[in-house]
Scaffold this motif. Structure first.
Motif, PDB file in Angstrom:
ATOM      1  N   VAL A   1     -35.769   3.828 -25.215  1.00  0.00           N
ATOM      2  CA  VAL A   1     -36.969   3.979 -26.041  1.00  0.00           C
ATOM      3  C   VAL A   1     -37.193   2.712 -26.864  1.00  0.00           C
ATOM      4  O   VAL A   1     -38.304   2.190 -26.939  1.00  0.00           O
ATOM      5  N   HIS A   2     -36.132   2.204 -27.463  1.00  0.00           N
ATOM      6  CA  HIS A   2     -36.250   1.002 -28.291  1.00  0.00           C
ATOM      7  C   HIS A   2     -36.563  -0.232 -27.442  1.00  0.00           C
ATOM      8  O   HIS A   2     -37.392  -1.062 -27.816  1.00  0.00           O
ATOM      9  N   ARG A   3     -35.924  -0.342 -26.303  1.00  0.00           N
ATOM     10  CA  ARG A   3     -36.159  -1.481 -25.402  1.00  0.00           C
ATOM     11  C   ARG A   3     -37.607  -1.484 -24.918  1.00  0.00           C
ATOM     12  O   ARG A   3     -38.254  -2.538 -24.868  1.00  0.00           O
ATOM     13  N   ALA A   4     -38.127  -0.317 -24.577  1.00  0.00           N
ATOM     14  CA  ALA A   4     -39.515  -0.223 -24.120  1.00  0.00           C
ATOM     15  C   ALA A   4     -40.483  -0.679 -25.212  1.00  0.00           C
ATOM     16  O   ALA A   4     -41.483  -1.355 -24.921  1.00  0.00           O
ATOM     17  N   ALA A   5     -40.184  -0.341 -26.447  1.00  0.00           N
ATOM     18  CA  ALA A   5     -41.039  -0.767 -27.559  1.00  0.00           C
ATOM     19  C   ALA A   5     -41.015  -2.283 -27.710  1.00  0.00           C
ATOM     20  O   ALA A   5     -42.049  -2.910 -27.955  1.00  0.00           O
ATOM     21  N   VAL A   6     -39.848  -2.882 -27.552  1.00  0.00           N
ATOM     22  CA  VAL A   6     -39.739  -4.343 -27.644  1.00  0.00           C
ATOM     23  C   VAL A   6     -40.541  -4.993 -26.520  1.00  0.00           C
ATOM     24  O   VAL A   6     -41.317  -5.935 -26.747  1.00  0.00           O
ATOM     25  N   ILE A   7     -40.368  -4.488 -25.311  1.00  0.00           N
ATOM     26  CA  ILE A   7     -41.081  -5.041 -24.159  1.00  0.00           C
ATOM     27  C   ILE A   7     -42.590  -4.942 -24.368  1.00  0.00           C
ATOM     28  O   ILE A   7     -43.341  -5.889 -24.118  1.00  0.00           O
ATOM     29  N   GLU A   8     -43.039  -3.793 -24.874  1.00  0.00           N
ATOM     30  CA  GLU A   8     -44.465  -3.594 -25.127  1.00  0.00           C
ATOM     31  C   GLU A   8     -44.980  -4.584 -26.175  1.00  0.00           C
ATOM     32  O   GLU A   8     -46.045  -5.172 -26.006  1.00  0.00           O
ATOM     33  N   ARG A   9     -44.225  -4.760 -27.238  1.00  0.00           N
ATOM     34  CA  ARG A   9     -44.662  -5.649 -28.311  1.00  0.00           C
ATOM     35  C   ARG A   9     -44.678  -7.118 -27.889  1.00  0.00           C
ATOM     36  O   ARG A   9     -45.420  -7.915 -28.435  1.00  0.00           O
ATOM     37  N   LEU A  10     -43.850  -7.476 -26.926  1.00  0.00           N
ATOM     38  CA  LEU A  10     -43.788  -8.868 -26.479  1.00  0.00           C
ATOM     39  C   LEU A  10     -44.718  -9.140 -25.294  1.00  0.00           C
ATOM     40  O   LEU A  10     -44.761 -10.268 -24.791  1.00  0.00           O
ATOM     41  N   ASP A  11     -45.456  -8.129 -24.883  1.00  0.00           N
ATOM     42  CA  ASP A  11     -46.421  -8.317 -23.801  1.00  0.00           C
ATOM     43  C   ASP A  11     -47.437  -9.370 -24.242  1.00  0.00           C
ATOM     44  O   ASP A  11     -47.973  -9.319 -25.347  1.00  0.00           O
ATOM     45  N   GLY A  12     -47.661 -10.329 -23.384  1.00  0.00           N
ATOM     46  CA  GLY A  12     -48.612 -11.386 -23.713  1.00  0.00           C
ATOM     47  C   GLY A  12     -47.976 -12.606 -24.343  1.00  0.00           C
ATOM     48  O   GLY A  12     -48.628 -13.621 -24.532  1.00  0.00           O
ATOM     49  N   TRP A  13     -46.692 -12.497 -24.699  1.00  0.00           N
ATOM     50  CA  TRP A  13     -45.982 -13.665 -25.224  1.00  0.00           C
ATOM     51  C   TRP A  13     -45.556 -14.526 -24.037  1.00  0.00           C
ATOM     52  O   TRP A  13     -45.201 -14.009 -22.972  1.00  0.00           O
ATOM     53  N   SER A  14     -45.544 -15.814 -24.244  1.00  0.00           N
ATOM     54  CA  SER A  14     -45.078 -16.712 -23.180  1.00  0.00           C
ATOM     55  C   SER A  14     -43.556 -16.643 -23.096  1.00  0.00           C
ATOM     56  O   SER A  14     -42.884 -16.194 -24.040  1.00  0.00           O
ATOM     57  N   ALA A  15     -43.035 -17.115 -21.969  1.00  0.00           N
ATOM     58  CA  ALA A  15     -41.580 -17.156 -21.797  1.00  0.00           C
ATOM     59  C   ALA A  15     -40.945 -18.011 -22.889  1.00  0.00           C
ATOM     60  O   ALA A  15     -39.879 -17.680 -23.417  1.00  0.00           O
TER      61      ALA A  15
END
Length: 143
Positions: free
Chosen positions: A110-124
């Motif tokens: 659950v926490h990992r999914a939230a991080v992934i969602e929040r970083l969507d659109g960030w560059s590598a």
């Protein structure tokens, strides 16, 4: 950078870290059987620290041994952790049970999914810089 700007930025960092923690707690409650922040933290420590004993937890979290004893007792009662009786020596080694590992995995997902969602659109590069900054921040506790 002026002293005033530095203080404002530090306050902003503190505020945003509080928001991260508060949101993590709220996300945990979305699970059918949520882990408290304490349970999640202790299970993560046990999972990441082979041979962990209650005294190791107390030292790592700067907690009183009696406090950790009660918290570990809760993990044992819930069936999330058990003592590894095959380990001899001082103190009793803790290990996750299958149920404990399942609960930890669900909570972490659950926490990992939230991080992934929040970083969507960030560059590598932005993600890499953020990871490096967090690592540097957390290294201060290990020194």
């Amino acid at each position: 950078m002026s002293r005033k700007q530095r203080e404002a930025d530090l306050e902003s960092v503190y505020h945003h870290m509080q928001m991260i923690t508060r949101r993590a707690n709220a996300r945990s409650r979305q699970l059918a059987e949520p882990l408290s922040m304490v349970e999640h933290s202790l299970l993560r420590f046990i999972a990441d620290t082979p041979g962990a004993r209650a005294t190791d937890i107390a030292e790592a979290f700067s907690l009183n041994r009696s406090t950790v004893s009660r918290q570990v007792g809760t993990l044992l009662e819930l069936g999330y952790a058990a003592y590894d009786d095959s380990e001899a020596g001082r103190g009793r080694v803790l290990e996750l049970t299958t149920l404990g590992q399942e609960r930890l995995n669900a909570s972490a997902a659950v926490h990992r999914a939230a991080v992934i969602e929040r970083l969507d659109g960030w560059s590598a590069e932005q993600i890499s810089d953020f990871a490096a900054a967090l690592e540097r921040y957390n290294e201060a506790d290990s020194q």
